[in-house]
Every structure is written in structure tokens, then in C-alpha cells.
Design an enzyme around this catalytic site. Structure first.
Site, PDB file in Angstrom:
ATOM      1  N   ASP A 285       0.886  -1.333   0.124  1.00 57.73           N
ATOM      2  CA  ASP A 285       0.202  -0.048   0.076  1.00 57.73           C
ATOM      3  C   ASP A 285       1.183   1.207   0.032  1.00 57.73           C
ATOM      4  O   ASP A 285       2.056   1.226   0.101  1.00 57.73           O
ATOM      5  CB  ASP A 285      -0.836   0.021   1.093  1.00 57.73           C
ATOM      6  CG  ASP A 285      -2.196   0.763   0.839  1.00 57.73           C
ATOM      7  OD1 ASP A 285      -1.954   1.704  -0.148  1.00 57.73           O
ATOM      8  OD2 ASP A 285      -3.065   0.809   1.358  1.00 57.73           O
TER       9      ASP A 285
HETATM   10  C1  NOJ Z   1      -3.951   4.047   0.074  1.00 53.82           C
HETATM   11  C2  NOJ Z   1      -5.272   3.072   0.234  1.00 53.82           C
HETATM   12  O1  NOJ Z   1      -5.027   2.364   1.452  1.00 53.82           O
HETATM   13  C3  NOJ Z   1      -5.397   2.049  -0.908  1.00 53.82           C
HETATM   14  O2  NOJ Z   1      -6.614   1.659  -0.810  1.00 53.82           O
HETATM   15  C4  NOJ Z   1      -5.160   2.739  -2.275  1.00 53.82           C
HETATM   16  O3  NOJ Z   1      -5.446   2.008  -3.227  1.00 53.82           O
HETATM   17  C5  NOJ Z   1      -3.863   3.525  -2.343  1.00 53.82           C
HETATM   18  N1  NOJ Z   1      -3.615   4.453  -1.124  1.00 53.82           N
HETATM   19  C6  NOJ Z   1      -3.792   4.174  -3.776  1.00 53.82           C
HETATM   20  O4  NOJ Z   1      -4.302   5.292  -3.743  1.00 53.82           O
END
Ligand code: NOJ
Length: 746
Positions: A285
Site C-alpha cells: 500500500d
Molecule cells: C492507500 C489506500 O489504502 C489504498 O486503498 C489505495 O489503493 C492507495 N492508497 C492508492 O491510492
């Protein structure tokens, strides 16, 4: 060997590899191998880096002055937040200037639609309509792939049982069985017939794993969980996405039992890649590799990169830890070449499957983009999905549907004329493209009633704050009307990432406004717009009719009007329990019995109850009303004893006993009475959604097999244990209409 011969040999070999990797008739695995033979370590590591484009951000940004140069040098494998054919093509051209011309893969959060916005996933899950859910994902794939996107960071398949956690809006609620079915449908929708069709995107199961169990409902927080709970409740939807042949996974931010998911080899290697045989790639993430320093599980970025790559996290989203440390880690012998190669080959395989080596611009067709982003079929699909997501919570005296003969309607509230709010948290602004129409609630109602009735408007109050100055006007128009519709709730950005709330009541003075409107004596229908289950005791006790409308997307206004006036009979049922009070959280239907089970609210004496609060939610999992009523009868089991290799056929007759045609979601729950480890009092194991004309009866059949009776025992083996089971057929998890018992025999 002399140098000239060696040189010639290398040139010849390389020419062979190059021609292999360009040969469309060769199997992808061979093309990947050939390409990797040509790559330097630095180029390989480049494939493991994902950067944010510079113009949009969904997390803390790192700006690199020389991003363009890095891409030209093959140091970046993927970009996120880069959309539109013009922009993606421009970056792709730059990537193709790299030595080996390896194309970029563009990832994006396409969570509930692209230009056409669909209901937030939690709302959509309440439709229990797997075809409709697959279709909305398909439509989002068609639009986003036409706009240069190859890969969506969806579906989010985290089971969520704590509505304080703002990200409940992205998932399918509390139940692993339903959550798995929906996860499967969403992957099928996004990936379509296969990865590589130009109207499909690679799906990404996230956030792996147990992110929804963050302590206290605080986003990103730690998770402490038994293996049993992990396997039984939190992992099944992830497994379902692997069964659906998903192309990628994303780590969760949390640590789990002390180990951050980003470097959790038990999750990533032992379970996902080894046991489940997942062949796609795993992305971290946003920044989560580097964030392990904050967790306190590694000292610095060097150790963070080492821990993550060795655990099986293939791509680093935004932290730069891989870019800055992997070469050294390989040189130091801390990360093996085969670990790097495995990660690189997983990513390259997807790029080959997407067809990007054969035509890096195949998702960059301006005409197709124009056509699909304006496809006239898409709003119809969105309207249908939106109607199917609205939950009728209360309808005293059959106030709804409203009569089309009403003369004057007062439409009041801070959300009546709101536009973008209807899109929910993860809407996508497609830069350079008109970011999409939205039918506001006001427009929808205006269209619906035309000249037949007079429509009056007052805002009444804001979503937040204590300003009551608009009450008088609202009361005034309510007094002139035959019926009042009040639209209240959260702002769309009150639920979502990093949007945990400790008080999940209806904000501001909105419920006070309701009180004043009820005092006029006029019938009041309340629309509650939110991204999570809210607590609204005053409203549920006093308003005669309540529709929970979530955030319904582009077609919100039309869908709400359809339901208000009976052009669509609500059929949705809740997929998350709605607490009576925050003090009950976490609350979910599939709980265990204790040695002193709380029986009911009248008998709390030394039982597992609260002394000051009911143990029951306000609205339970599976609950939702219709404008019609359904009778359940004739539960029949083909046999009351079953061997492990047999099936029991279960049939039940459902009759529409009301005046309206309508759909019912018939739910089948099981309770394993005695187990080697205790079993929940109820577990959803099947359901059917069926349309019945007024007066019509239909018999529904289910099959009980060993699979439905199995669970993870204390050694984490998937077993069905002989013994007795209760079978319950209900209209919700509490509204069990018919019950029987059978026995599994050896
Ligand atoms: C953080 C989020 O937790 C995730 O769900 C998302 O896909 C990414 N950022 C990218 O935006």
C-alpha cells in the site's frame, strides 16, 4: 575464450532473447524469461517501483525532480493516479525511451465507477445482486480501460464489523460468505473475459489482510487476531478472488499479531503464493514499506526493503525503499537474485498479458475513450445499481411509496441540492474530461413529478454545526405540503480512508430539524445519506419512514425518486449490522454463544448482556423492507441425516402476500450445535434473490453439502464434523421464519 568471440556470442544470444521476447506466438513465460535475461539488476528493480503521477494524490506525496529521467532510464515500472489517454500515452512514450522499451502499467483507484459513478461498494453490496455488482465493475472497467488505465486497486474485500472505521464504505460488510461471493463477482466484472482484452482491467484484492479489524476502528491501526478468526472470517473473500483468477493483491497498512502485512511472509508467501497458488503480483500500500520503520519492526529503509521483498511484496508503491536499497541488498547477499527475479517476472507477466509489449498504446485510443465515457447505456446501469442499493428501514402505515397525486411536496435538507456529495468518497475526477454528470436528489424528484405537484425547497440546516437559522423556513414550507421528504446524513468525505469517527451519529442539528418537522404533523420521509452505518436513535424511533440511501453515485436523484414513488420497489438488505448505540460496537450477527448467553433484553441477570443497553442492533444483518410482504412456508428437507458425500435438498415456498410486485432475498443460515471448537449461532450459507408478482408463490431450492458444513478446526484443517445442525431460513439474520434440524453422520 577470446574477447571478440565472447562478444559475438553475447550479441547473438541477446538477439535471440530479443526476438523471443518480441515473438507474439511464444508463450508468455518464455517471453518473460527472455526479456529478463537482457535486464540488468537496476532495470529489474525498476520494474518493482511504482510512483504517483504528479497531479493527483491519494496519499503523502514524494516529489522527484527527475521523475521523467528515472522513467526514461527504466527505473520505474508503474504509475498510479495517471489517467486519460493523452496523459498515459505521454508517460508511456517516455518509458519506451528506456533501453529495453519496457512499458509502464498504470494503476488507479477505480473503486465505485470511473466517469459514471456507482453506489459506494457497501451500499451496492446491500443489493445482494451478484449480476448487478459484476455489471457495475464491468462498466467501470470499460470506462477506465478506455481512459488508459490497465489496473484497478479494487475490489476492497476487507470484512468490516466496526462502523467507526471509515473504510467500511469500500467493502461488502460483515459477512465472509456474502463478502466472498461479491468479491468474486467484482473480479469477474473488472477482468472481464480475460486480462488483455482492451476493455478489461487487472483487479487487485485489498487490503491483505485483516485491515478491517483495526483496533478501535481507527484507520491503519494494529490488528490482533487469532488464526481461527483470520481463516474463518477475514481470509475467505481474498481466497475467492484467487479463485476468480485475480491478477494482483495489495498489502494492508496494519500489522497483524505484531508483523506488518507488508512484510508478512505467512500471509504473502505461505498462504497466498504457496498454499493458494496465486500467480499474480503483490503491491504494497502507499508508502507502507517505509512505514514499517514507524511500526518499529525495522530500523531503516534498507531493512524495510529487505523485509518486504523477502516476505513476498513484489512492488513498492511510493516509498522508494526498493529503489534506494535493493541493489545494495542483493550485493550484500540479504536478498537473493531469485527473489528479485520472481517479483519481476510476476509483474512482467501481467504486462505481457495486457498486450503492452505488442502495443504499448492499446489502451490509449482517444476515440474509444470519448465513446465509452459517454456511453448512453452506462447511466442506465448506474440507475439500476443505485435503486437496488437503497434500503427501506421503516415504513409505518405504508407511508411509502408516495402517491403521485400529492399536490405539494416539501423537499428539505442539506443534501437535497448537493451535487458531488452523491458520488461518495472514491469518486474519480478524470482530468481533462468533464468529470461526469450527477443527477442531484432535487433534479431526480423534479423530473419524476413534472408538473403534477408543486415542489418546495428549504435547506433547513448544514450537515454540521449548530446553525438553526434555516429551521423557520423549513417548517414554513413543510406546513404547506402534503408530505415532507428530509434528506440528511454525513458529508461524503466523512467516511473513507483516514475518516474514522468515534461518534457516528447524524452530525450537527439535522435530527433536531427532523423533530421540528415532525411537530408540524406532516408525514415525513427521511433519506439518510452516509458511507457507513450511522446511529440515529431519534430518527428510527420517531420518523414514520426511513430510506437508507448511502452514496448512490451519478444516478442518485433518479434512483431515489424511483423508490419514493414506487417505480422501483426496494429490495436491498443490510450487509452490516446497524448498532443501536456506539457502545455496542463491534456488533455482528454471527457471534458465538457464551456459557451465559444473553437471552433477551428482559433477562440480563448474570448473562452476557449490558445492564444499560440492549444486546441487539437497531437493524440487523440481512434486514430490509419492501413495499410488499412475503410469506415463508413449507420448509422441506430431502433427508434429516446426511453422510459426508451426500447432499440435502432444502426447499421453501415464498409467497408475495402484498399488493406490489417485489423482490425478496431469502437467506439460509446454519448453526453447528456442537463442534470441536465453538461455532457461531448463525452463519449465512446461501441466499436467493427472487422477483415475485403480487400474489405469486415460488419454491426455492438450496443444496446443503459438506462444504457448507465445514470450518477450520483448531489445527486449521477444513473439516465437517459429524453432529447436529440447525437450518434456519429467514428474511434477515433475526427474522428467521422457518427452522429444522439435520444430522451429519460418519
Ligand atoms: C492507500 C489506500 O489504502 C489504498 O486503498 C489505495 O489503493 C492507495 N492508497 C492508492 O491510492
Amino acid at each position: 575464450m577470446n574477447k571478440a568471440i565472447l562478444f559475438l556470442l553475447v550479441v547473438t544470444l541477446n538477439a535471440g532473447y530479443l526476438s523471443n521476447c518480441n515473438a507474439q506466438n511464444k508463450p508468455i513465460s518464455q517471453r518473460v524469461d527472455s526479456l529478463m535475461k537482457l535486464m540488468t539488476l537496476e532495470e529489474k528493480i525498476g520494474q518493482l517501483n511504482q510512483y504517483n503521477d504528479d497531479w493527483l494524490a491519494t496519499g503523502p506525496v514524494t516529489l522527484d525532480a527527475n521523475k521523467k529521467e528515472q522513467i526514461q532510464n527504466g527505473q520505474v515500472g508503474s504509475l498510479l493516479n495517471c489517467m486519460g489517454t493523452a496523459r498515459t500515452a505521454a508517460w508511456q512514450k517516455i518509458a519506451l525511451q528506456s533501453r529495453l522499451h519496457i512499458p509502464l502499467i498504470f494503476g488507479q483507484d477505480v473503486i465505485h465507477g470511473f466517469k459514471t459513478t456507482f453506489p459506494i461498494p457497501l451500499g451496492e453490496s446491500c443489493s445482494w445482486d451478484l449480476d448487478a455488482i459484476e455489471l457495475s465493475a464491468r462498466t467501470a472497467a470499460v470506462e477506465s480501460s478506455a481512459s488508459g488505465i490497465h489496473w484497478t486497486f479494487a475490489p476492497m474485500v476487507d470484512i468490516a464489523r466496526d462502523p467507526r472505521w471509515g473504510r467500511v464504505m469500500e467493502g461488502s460488510g460483515e459477512d465472509p460468505y456474502l463478502g466472498s461471493k461479491i468479491a468474486y463477482a467484482r473480479v469477474k466484472g473488472f477482468q472481464g473475459d480475460k486480462i488483455g482484452e482492451t476493455n478489461s482491467v487487472i483487479a487487485c484484492a485489498k487490503h491483505y489482510a485483516a485491515y478491517g479489524a483495526a483496533i478501535g476502528g481507527r484507520d491503519y491501526n494494529s490488528v490482533d487476531m487469532s488464526d481461527r478468526l483470520l481463516w474463518e472470517v477475514y481470509l475467505p473473500p481474498f481466497k475467492a478472488t484467487v479463485d476468480a483468477n485475480i491478477g494482483s493483491f495489495m498489502n494492508s497498512f496494519n500489522d497483524i499479531n505484531g508483523v506488518p502485512s507488508t512484510a508478512n511472509s505467512y500471509l504473502l508467501r505461505d498462504i497466498l503464493k504457496d498454499k493458494w497458488g496465486f500467480k499474480g503480483f503483490v503491491v504494497s500500500d502507499w508508502g507502507s514499506v517505509g512505514e514499517m520503520i514507524n511500526h518499529g519492526s525495522v530500523k531503516n529503509e534498507y531493512e524495510a526493503a529487505e523485509a518486504a521483498i523477502n516476505a513476498g511484496c513484489d512492488m513498492d508503491m511510493e516509498s522508494r525503499c526498493y529503489k534506494n536499497n535493493l541493489v545494495q541488498l542483493v550485493k550484500d547477499g540479504k536478498v537473493s537474485m531469485s527473489t528479485i527475479d520472481d517479483a519481476v517476472s510476476r509483474i512482467l507477466t501481467k504486462k505481457f498479458e495486457l498486450g503492452l509489449f505488442d502495443d504499448p498504446f492499446r489502451f490509449c485510443n482517444r476515440e474509444r475513450e470519448e465513446k465509452e465515457l459517454n456511453n448512453p447505456e452506462h447511466p442506465k446501469i448506474a440507475r439500476d445499481a443505485a435503486r437496488k442499493s437503497i434500503v427501506l428501514l421503516k415504513n409505518e402505515g405504508n407511508l411509502l411509496p408516495l402517491s403521485k397525486n400529492l399536490k405539494t411536496i416539501a423537499f428539505i435538507g442539506p443534501l437535497v441540492k448537493a451535487v458531488k456529495e452523491n458520488k461518495g468518497f472514491w469518486d474519480v475526477e478524470v482530468p481533462g474530461v468533464d468529470s461526469g454528470y450527477i443527477v442531484s436528489q432535487w433534479e431526480g424528484l423534479e423530473k419524476k413529478i413534472g408538473n403534477h405537484a408543486k415542489l418546495l425547497y428549504a435547506k433547513g440546516c448544514n450537515i454540521e454545526g449548530t446553525d438553526r437559522s434555516g429551521f423557520a423556513e423549513a417548517i414554513n414550507i413543510a406546513s404547506q405540503a402534503d408530505a415532507v421528504i428530509l434528506s440528511i446524513g454525513e458529508r461524503r468525505d466523512m467516511s473513507g480512508e483516514a475518516r474514522s469517527r468515534s461518534n457516528i451519529g447524524i452530525p450537527g442539528v439535522q435530527e433536531e430539524l427532523l423533530k421540528e418537522l415532525l411537530a408540524t404533523g406532516k408525514p415525513v420521509v427521511v433519506l439518510i445519506n452516509a458511507g457507513r452505518p450511522l446511529v440515529f436513535r431519534y430518527t428510527s424511533d420517531n420518523a414514520p419512514a426511513i430510506l437508507y440511501t448511502w452514496w448512490l453515485g451519478s444516478e442518485a436523484g433518479d434512483a431515489i425518486a424511483d423508490v419514493l414513488f414506487g417505480d422501483y420497489n426496494p429490495s436491498a438488505k443490510l450487509t452490516m449490522s446497524f448498532p443501536l448505540s456506539t457502545g455496542q460496537i463491534p456488533i455482528y450477527y454471527s457471534h458465538f454463544n457464551t456459557g451465559r448467553p444473553a437471552q433477551n433484553d428482559d433477562n440480563r441477570f448474570y448473562t452476557s448482556a449490558y445492564t444499560d443497553l440492549s444486546i441487539y442492533p437497531k437493524y440487523e444483518f440481512g434486514y430490509g423492507l419492501s413495499y410488499t410482504t412475503f410469506k415463508y412456508s413449507d420448509l422441506k428437507l430431502s433427508q434429516n441425516k446426511m453422510k459426508k458425500d451426500e447432499n440435502i435438498k432444502v426447499s421453501v415456498t415464498i409467497t408475495n402476500t402484498g399488493k406490489y410486485d417485489g423482490e425478496e432475498i431469502v437467506q439460509l443460515y446454519l448453526h453447528d450445535l456442537v463442534g470441536s471448537i465453538t461455532r457461531p449461532t448463525e452463519e449465512l450459507k446461501d441466499f436467493r434473490k427472487l422477483m415475485l408478482k403480487a400474489g405469486e408463490s415460488r419454491t426455492v431450492e438450496f443444496a446443503i453439502d459438506k462444504e457448507k458444513l465445514s470450518f477450520f478446526n483448531k489445527n486449521l484443517q477444513w473439516v465437517a464434523e459429524p453432529g447436529e445442525f440447525d437450518i434456519m431460513i429467514g428474511a434477515s439474520s433475526r427474522d428467521i421464519r422457518l427452522k429444522d434440524r439435520f444430522e451429519l453422520v460418519d
